[in-house]
Write a protein that holds these residues in place. Structure first.
Motif, short mmCIF file in Angstrom:
data_model
loop_
_atom_site.label_atom_id
_atom_site.label_comp_id
_atom_site.label_asym_id
_atom_site.label_seq_id
_atom_site.Cartn_x
_atom_site.Cartn_y
_atom_site.Cartn_z
N GLY A 364 0.84 -1.19 0.00
CA GLY A 364 0.00 0.00 0.00
C GLY A 364 0.87 1.23 0.00
N ILE A 365 0.37 2.30 -0.61
CA ILE A 365 1.12 3.55 -0.65
C ILE A 365 0.14 4.71 -0.62
CG2 ILE A 365 1.21 3.71 -3.18
CD1 ILE A 365 4.16 4.68 -2.81
N VAL A 366 0.53 5.80 0.02
CA VAL A 366 -0.28 7.01 0.12
C VAL A 366 0.43 8.09 -0.68
CG1 VAL A 366 -1.24 8.74 1.69
CG2 VAL A 366 -1.15 6.34 2.38
N VAL A 367 -0.31 8.83 -1.49
CA VAL A 367 0.28 9.88 -2.31
C VAL A 367 -0.30 11.23 -1.91
CG1 VAL A 367 0.68 8.32 -4.25
CG2 VAL A 367 -1.43 9.65 -4.17
N SER A 368 0.47 12.27 -2.18
CA SER A 368 0.03 13.63 -1.89
C SER A 368 -0.19 14.40 -3.18
CB SER A 368 1.10 14.36 -1.06
OG SER A 368 2.27 14.60 -1.84
N LEU A 369 -0.91 15.49 -3.08
CA LEU A 369 -1.13 16.35 -4.24
C LEU A 369 0.19 16.87 -4.77
CD1 LEU A 369 -3.03 17.83 -6.18
CD2 LEU A 369 -3.23 19.64 -4.47
N ALA A 370 1.11 17.22 -3.88
CA ALA A 370 2.42 17.71 -4.33
C ALA A 370 3.13 16.67 -5.17
CB ALA A 370 3.27 18.10 -3.12
N GLU A 371 3.02 15.39 -4.79
CA GLU A 371 3.68 14.33 -5.56
C GLU A 371 3.00 14.12 -6.91
OE1 GLU A 371 5.49 11.50 -2.01
OE2 GLU A 371 3.44 11.15 -2.72
N VAL A 372 1.68 14.17 -6.94
CA VAL A 372 0.97 14.02 -8.21
C VAL A 372 1.32 15.17 -9.15
CG1 VAL A 372 -1.29 13.88 -9.32
CG2 VAL A 372 -0.93 12.74 -7.13
N LEU A 373 1.35 16.40 -8.62
CA LEU A 373 1.65 17.54 -9.47
C LEU A 373 3.10 17.52 -9.93
CD1 LEU A 373 -0.28 20.45 -7.71
CD2 LEU A 373 -0.99 19.00 -9.61
N THR A 407 0.59 7.65 -10.20
CA THR A 407 1.61 8.23 -9.32
C THR A 407 2.03 7.22 -8.26
OG1 THR A 407 0.77 10.47 -9.66
CG2 THR A 407 2.10 10.09 -7.69
N GLY A 408 1.05 6.54 -7.66
CA GLY A 408 1.37 5.54 -6.64
C GLY A 408 2.23 4.43 -7.18
N ALA A 409 1.94 3.97 -8.40
CA ALA A 409 2.74 2.90 -9.01
C ALA A 409 4.18 3.36 -9.23
CB ALA A 409 2.11 2.47 -10.33
N LEU A 410 4.37 4.56 -9.79
CA LEU A 410 5.71 5.06 -10.06
C LEU A 410 6.47 5.31 -8.76
CD1 LEU A 410 4.87 7.59 -12.94
CD2 LEU A 410 5.67 5.22 -13.15
N ASN A 411 5.80 5.88 -7.75
CA ASN A 411 6.46 6.08 -6.46
C ASN A 411 6.87 4.76 -5.83
OD1 ASN A 411 6.07 8.81 -6.73
ND2 ASN A 411 4.61 9.03 -5.04
N GLY A 416 11.35 1.11 -4.13
CA GLY A 416 11.70 -0.28 -3.89
C GLY A 416 10.61 -1.12 -3.25
N LEU A 417 9.36 -0.67 -3.34
CA LEU A 417 8.26 -1.45 -2.76
C LEU A 417 7.78 -2.56 -3.69
CD1 LEU A 417 6.09 1.44 -1.22
CD2 LEU A 417 7.82 0.02 -0.09
N VAL A 418 8.14 -2.45 -4.98
CA VAL A 418 7.66 -3.41 -5.97
C VAL A 418 8.80 -4.34 -6.36
CG1 VAL A 418 6.52 -3.69 -8.20
CG2 VAL A 418 6.11 -1.62 -6.84
N PRO A 419 8.63 -5.65 -6.26
CA PRO A 419 9.70 -6.56 -6.68
C PRO A 419 10.06 -6.37 -8.15
CG PRO A 419 8.02 -7.73 -5.42
CD PRO A 419 7.48 -6.36 -5.69
N ALA A 420 11.29 -6.65 -8.48
CA ALA A 420 11.78 -6.45 -9.85
C ALA A 420 10.95 -7.24 -10.85
CB ALA A 420 13.25 -6.87 -9.94
#
Length: 462
Positions: A364-373, A407-411, A416-420
């Protein structure tokens, strides 16, 4: 930033019409979990569907999904499951809403009952149900007096509500009122809806000969969303794809992902897919309601478990004091409300989703407006190749779900949250701008605070 590809459409389907046998298996497997089955006081019309004739095909014609290649990022293939093809909604709520209304039509034809759907909504669910009821009327499946819909939306979400045909015609608006809840907590719409159904459904039946269907039942949505798994199996089966896969979804209660995994259960029970190839899941949330991510990580949704943030005078942003990759590193505000559609606190679905992720993988991941922008110019490029254009002026964007998910996927990949090697399937659950719809005239809505206010309107106007 890797480059997007040409946005090739790798498969298309109608999620209501194309998988009748698997849908029947899904109903047989999951309908027994319905609240109406567990508690007979909760009315349900059952799960029979109308005969598939020309009128029904016209009604369901907007239930389109597309599987699109959008590029690669740091060794991860990115695919968009585009669920936004209905111009009347531009969200994934189209599919369960059409199925709910189809079940209502079958019940009306069998019994002669007049049904009124009642749904609390943050916006999208109500918009989709109103669209589905209109489609049933306009395609000739029912008459306006036979099927109606009443929606209760928070005042804070009024900018997302649409002037559909049900709102433009005075008589249809009278039969299908849209109610705005004036309370401070948007989640209060659910309490008002349940209270009205519990206290007034019998009176509505007795005095107005109308059966009330309080439609906010997980199974009503789960069964429709099982078709996402059927579509995936048809166009890109996991047993044959080679690389393992994660599904990425912006969530409030994760109905869509739970429906997808329910569909996988149907496929696995039928011997069409193997459990060991079932994809993982990435939950994406915002700081306003990060409850599912908190519960996944800590077994508790208390806001006290969020990382601490401190204001950085140099950037003007709040920065995370720690370095927890599951939460925004920067934000305009530590509890910002990025997307008001996601308003559910402590959802009862968390344990089920936690169990799925524990067994099949994910995070799970939480994103912010600043990160999306910060990523917004790149998001526009990625989604533009998939024919999901984001406006150049982000202030016109009224639904942030798909931008949040990407954005969540790229972050998650960067941190390093997603296995290679995992393919990331982004559920395109909603994107629309000011240009996609005419706003609902707020003066046409009725303001309510309680179940008694709803009763005053419906018992007077039904």
């Amino acid at each position: 930033m890797d480059s997007p590809v040409n946005g090739a459409i790798l498969g298309t389907a109608n999620l209501i019409l194309d998988y009748p046998d698997l849908t029947r298996q899904s109903i047989a497997l999951h309908a027994k979990q319905s609240e109406a089955v567990l508690d007979p006081e909760n009315f349900s019309p059952g799960f029979l569907l109308p005969e598939v004739d020309d009128a029904f095909r016209e009604f369901a014609s907007v239930a389109k999904a597309e599987w699109k290649a959008i590029g690669e990022y740091k060794g991860h293939r990115l695919t968009l499951l585009d669920l936004m093809g209905n111009p009347g909604t531009n969200t994934t709520k189209t599919f369960p809403s059409l199925l709910i209304v189809a079940r209502a039509v079958a019940h009306i034809r069998e019994t002669g009952d007049r049904l009124t759907l009642l749904t609390p909504t943050s916006a999208n669910k109500g918009v989709a149900l109103r669209d589905a009821v209109w489609r049933a009327i306009s395609s000739g499946l029912v008459e306006p007096e036979q099927l109606r819909v009443v929606t209760i939306a928070p005042r804070s979400c009024r900018h997302k509500l649409r002037a559909s045909p049900l709102a433009r015609d005075p008589e249809l608006l009278r039969l299908n009122p849209l109610l705005l809840y004036s309370g401070e907590n948007p989640e209060g719409v659910k309490a008002v809806g349940r209270a009205f159904a519990a206290s007034y459904a019998g009176r509505l039946r007795k005095e107005r000969d109308v059966t009330l269907w309080y439609s906010l039942d997980l199974v009503n949505y789960l069964v429709a969303d099982t078709s996402r798994a059927f579509f995936e199996h048809a166009v890109s089966p996991t047993d044959e794809s080679g690389a393992p896969r994660w599904h990425v979804h912006s969530v409030s209660s994760a109905f869509g992902l739970l429906g997808y995994h329910a569909g996988r259960e149907v496929l696995e029970n039928a011997g069409l897919a193997r459990p060991e190839t079932r994809p993982g899941s990435l939950l994406v949330q915002h700081l306003g309601t990060p409850d599912m991510v908190l519960n996944l990580l800590h077994g508790d949704s208390s806001p006290s478990l969020l990382p601490e943030y401190s204001w950085d005078p140099e950037s003007g942003l709040h920065r995370q004091s720690g370095n927890d990759p599951h939460f925004p590193l920067t934000t305009f505000h530590p509890r910002e409300n990025l997307e008001p559609t996601f308003y559910t606190s402590r959802p009862a679905t968390s344990p089920s989703m936690n169990g799925i992720i524990d067994r099949y993988g994910g995070d799970g991941i939480v994103v912010s407006l600043a990160e999306v922008l910060d990523r917004y110019p790149f998001l526009r490029a990625w989604l533009d190749v998939a024919s999901v254009p984001l406006p150049a002026d982000f202030r016109k964007l009224r639904e942030w779900s798909t931008a949040m998910a990407l954005t969540g996927a790229l972050n998650a990949i960067d941190r390093g949250l997603v296995p290679a090697g995992r393919e990331m399937v982004i559920h395109g659950s909603g994107t629309y701008t000011d240009d996609h719809f005419d706003p609902f005239d707020a003066h046409s809505a009725k303001t309510i605070e309680s179940a008694e206010d709803v009763a005053d309107i419906l018992l007077e106007r039904t």
